[in-house]
Motif scaffolding. Structure first.
Motif, short mmCIF file in Angstrom:
data_model
loop_
_atom_site.label_atom_id
_atom_site.label_comp_id
_atom_site.label_asym_id
_atom_site.label_seq_id
_atom_site.Cartn_x
_atom_site.Cartn_y
_atom_site.Cartn_z
N LEU A 227 0.86 -1.18 0.00
CA LEU A 227 0.00 0.00 0.00
C LEU A 227 0.90 1.23 0.00
O LEU A 227 1.77 1.36 0.87
CB LEU A 227 -0.88 0.04 1.25
CG LEU A 227 -2.06 -0.88 1.31
CD1 LEU A 227 -2.71 -0.79 2.69
CD2 LEU A 227 -3.07 -0.53 0.24
N ARG A 228 0.72 2.11 -0.95
CA ARG A 228 1.46 3.36 -0.98
C ARG A 228 0.60 4.41 -0.28
O ARG A 228 -0.59 4.55 -0.56
CB ARG A 228 1.76 3.79 -2.41
CG ARG A 228 2.56 5.05 -2.50
CD ARG A 228 2.91 5.40 -3.95
NE ARG A 228 3.37 6.76 -3.97
CZ ARG A 228 2.58 7.83 -4.05
NH1 ARG A 228 1.29 7.70 -4.15
NH2 ARG A 228 3.10 9.03 -4.03
N ILE A 229 1.20 5.15 0.65
CA ILE A 229 0.48 6.19 1.37
C ILE A 229 0.55 7.47 0.54
O ILE A 229 1.62 8.06 0.39
CB ILE A 229 1.06 6.41 2.78
CG1 ILE A 229 1.00 5.11 3.57
CG2 ILE A 229 0.33 7.54 3.50
CD1 ILE A 229 1.72 5.15 4.91
N ALA A 230 -0.57 7.87 -0.02
CA ALA A 230 -0.61 9.05 -0.88
C ALA A 230 -0.68 10.34 -0.06
O ALA A 230 -0.12 11.36 -0.44
CB ALA A 230 -1.80 8.98 -1.83
N ARG A 231 -1.38 10.26 1.08
CA ARG A 231 -1.53 11.46 1.91
C ARG A 231 -1.77 11.04 3.35
O ARG A 231 -2.45 10.07 3.62
CB ARG A 231 -2.70 12.30 1.40
CG ARG A 231 -2.89 13.62 2.14
CD ARG A 231 -3.99 14.49 1.55
NE ARG A 231 -5.30 13.91 1.78
CZ ARG A 231 -6.18 13.62 0.83
NH1 ARG A 231 -5.90 13.84 -0.42
NH2 ARG A 231 -7.36 13.10 1.14
N VAL A 232 -1.19 11.80 4.28
CA VAL A 232 -1.43 11.60 5.71
C VAL A 232 -2.31 12.75 6.18
O VAL A 232 -1.99 13.92 5.97
CB VAL A 232 -0.10 11.58 6.50
CG1 VAL A 232 -0.37 11.52 7.99
CG2 VAL A 232 0.76 10.39 6.07
N GLU A 233 -3.45 12.40 6.78
CA GLU A 233 -4.39 13.41 7.27
C GLU A 233 -3.85 14.07 8.54
O GLU A 233 -2.98 13.52 9.22
CB GLU A 233 -5.75 12.77 7.54
CG GLU A 233 -6.36 12.05 6.36
CD GLU A 233 -6.81 12.96 5.24
OE1 GLU A 233 -6.85 14.19 5.43
OE2 GLU A 233 -7.11 12.44 4.15
N THR A 234 -4.38 15.23 8.87
CA THR A 234 -3.94 15.96 10.07
C THR A 234 -4.60 15.42 11.33
O THR A 234 -4.20 15.78 12.44
CB THR A 234 -4.22 17.47 9.93
OG1 THR A 234 -5.62 17.65 9.69
CG2 THR A 234 -3.41 18.07 8.80
#
Length: 193
Positions: free
Chosen positions: A32-39
């Protein structure tokens, strides 16, 4: 200076059905590639306590635990099921491939994408295309099955945008350059954080 940490285990607690607080590129592959980390959310909570080198970042990968062979889909389903879990995180190994002279032929890639992803997945490299020729001459920057194309000619975008750029490459007479990413391979690594 860039972090020397190439992989670590991150313990997160995910509420069933609420997600981990990140956007994942879903593929047919094994990572799984992490495209974005939420705040907000479990990943942000983990990051608030982790040392800088052990924080989960956009472009990192979640991989199967050592000795496991779960697919990306199975990893995502496991995360979404919720509970306390140890995520095996790998930093990205990112490189540029090309430039490819599109007047000389086709790239020779079988690609897959999910519309909501931010990358295009390489299913196969055919032995008749420009990428195979590149691979024979650039062993340190070989494009392989299981890689993720995250930029085309320096441009990022949704998987749909990247795929259109790659599809249009057949009509180009110029050059195309790919930014490719895969999880770093690690032996012994940093421990549980």
């Amino acid at each position: 200076p860039p972090s020397e940490v190439r992989g670590f285990t991150a313990r997160v607690v995910v509420t069933k059905g609420r997600g981990p607080g990140g956007v994942f590129d879903t593929t047919l592959g094994r990572h799984l590639r992490i495209a974005r980390v939420e705040t907000t959310g479990p990943i942000a909570s983990y990051n608030s306590f982790a040392l800088e080198d052990f924080r989960i970042r956009a472009d990192d990968f979640v991989v199967a635990p050592k000795g496991g062979n779960a697919s990306a889909r199975e990893l995502l389903l496991g995360i979404m099921a919720g509970g306390r879990m140890d995520l095996e995180i790998r930093r990205p190994n990112t490189f540029r491939a090309g430039p490819f002279d599109m007047a000389a032929g086709k790239l020779g890639l079988d690609l897959s994408m999910h519309q909501q992803s931010c990358s295009v997945y390489v299913k196969q490299v055919f032995d008749t295309g420009l990428v195979d020729k590149h691979n024979r001459n650039h062993h340190e920057r070989m494009v392989r099955s299981g890689d993720f194309i995250i930029e085309v000619n320096g441009e990022r975008g949704s998987a749909e945008v990247l795929a259109k750029m790659l599809g249009a490459s057949g009509a180009w007479s110029g050059t195309i350059e790919l930014t490719v990413s895969r999880p770093h391979e690690v032996g012994g690594f940093g421990g549980l954080c």
